[in-house]
Design a protein around this motif. Structure first.
Motif: not given
Length: 199
Positions: A92, A94-95
């Motif tokens: 989560k 990383r996005v």
């Protein structure tokens, strides 16, 4: 409870009858052997450290037989739910879903009865790595986790958090890939398999 005395034993009592510490708590200065300058001697860094109930029993049944017991025991596991939740928090983050990552981390913190929770602005790779340390100490293969982060994360954290100076002074290479075993390279007959850089 993850950092409590019930989980990490930091108190050691003397068991040599002729010692001044027999039956008493041995100070860490004695266990770690401070040198003449009042600093902990790097040569003693393997002697003793806090023992986690995850890897060591409270008693050794064979010690009475005169055996020297140096082994530490740890259960092998495939995966634990908290590790899965921390992997999801990392994904989560990383996005760009910092709120979702914070929610996942707080799920574990609430279960562990932590006195404070994190917010979306607190979440970073460093925070997740710290949380993994608290939750998965002695269970995960930390080196694999640090290398998975890519870049210089592994080397940077070792240099920043190492208790002893030896790793800081000798870690001169930026590790972020494992070496490919030479046997694997030699058996790859149709296409040349190049060794990872630095190995």
């Amino acid at each position: 409870m993850r950092n409590s005395e019930a989980v990490l034993r930091r108190v050691f009592l003397g068991n040599i009858k002729t010692s001044e510490y027999y039956g008493k708590q041995i100070p860490w200065d004695v266990l770690y052997k401070k040198n003449a300058n009042g600093k902990y001697d790097d040569g003693a860094y393997t002697l003793i450290y806090p023992i986690s109930c995850k890897i060591g029993p409270d008693f050794y049944t064979l010690a009475a037989d005169g055996r020297v017991l140096r082994s530490i025991f740890r259960d092998d596991y495939l995966i634990r739910l908290p590790e899965t939740i921390l992997l999801r928090a990392e994904a989560k983050l990383r996005v760009g879903d910092n709120s979702g990552a914070a929610s996942d981390i707080n799920m574990l913190r609430s279960r562990a009865k932590c006195s404070y929770l994190v917010t979306a602005s607190d979440v970073s790779i460093d925070l997740i790595l710290d949380e993994r340390t608290r939750e998965l100490m002695y269970e995960e293969s930390r080196w694999n986790t640090l290398l998975r982060m890519g870049g210089t994360v592994a080397v940077d954290r070792i240099k920043k958090y190492s208790y002893w100076n030896y790793p800081r002074l000798t870690l001169t290479k930026s590790f972020n890939l494992w070496p490919i075993p030479q046997t694997v390279i030699d058996t790859n007959k149709d296409v040349v398999l190049e060794q990872n850089p630095g190995w």
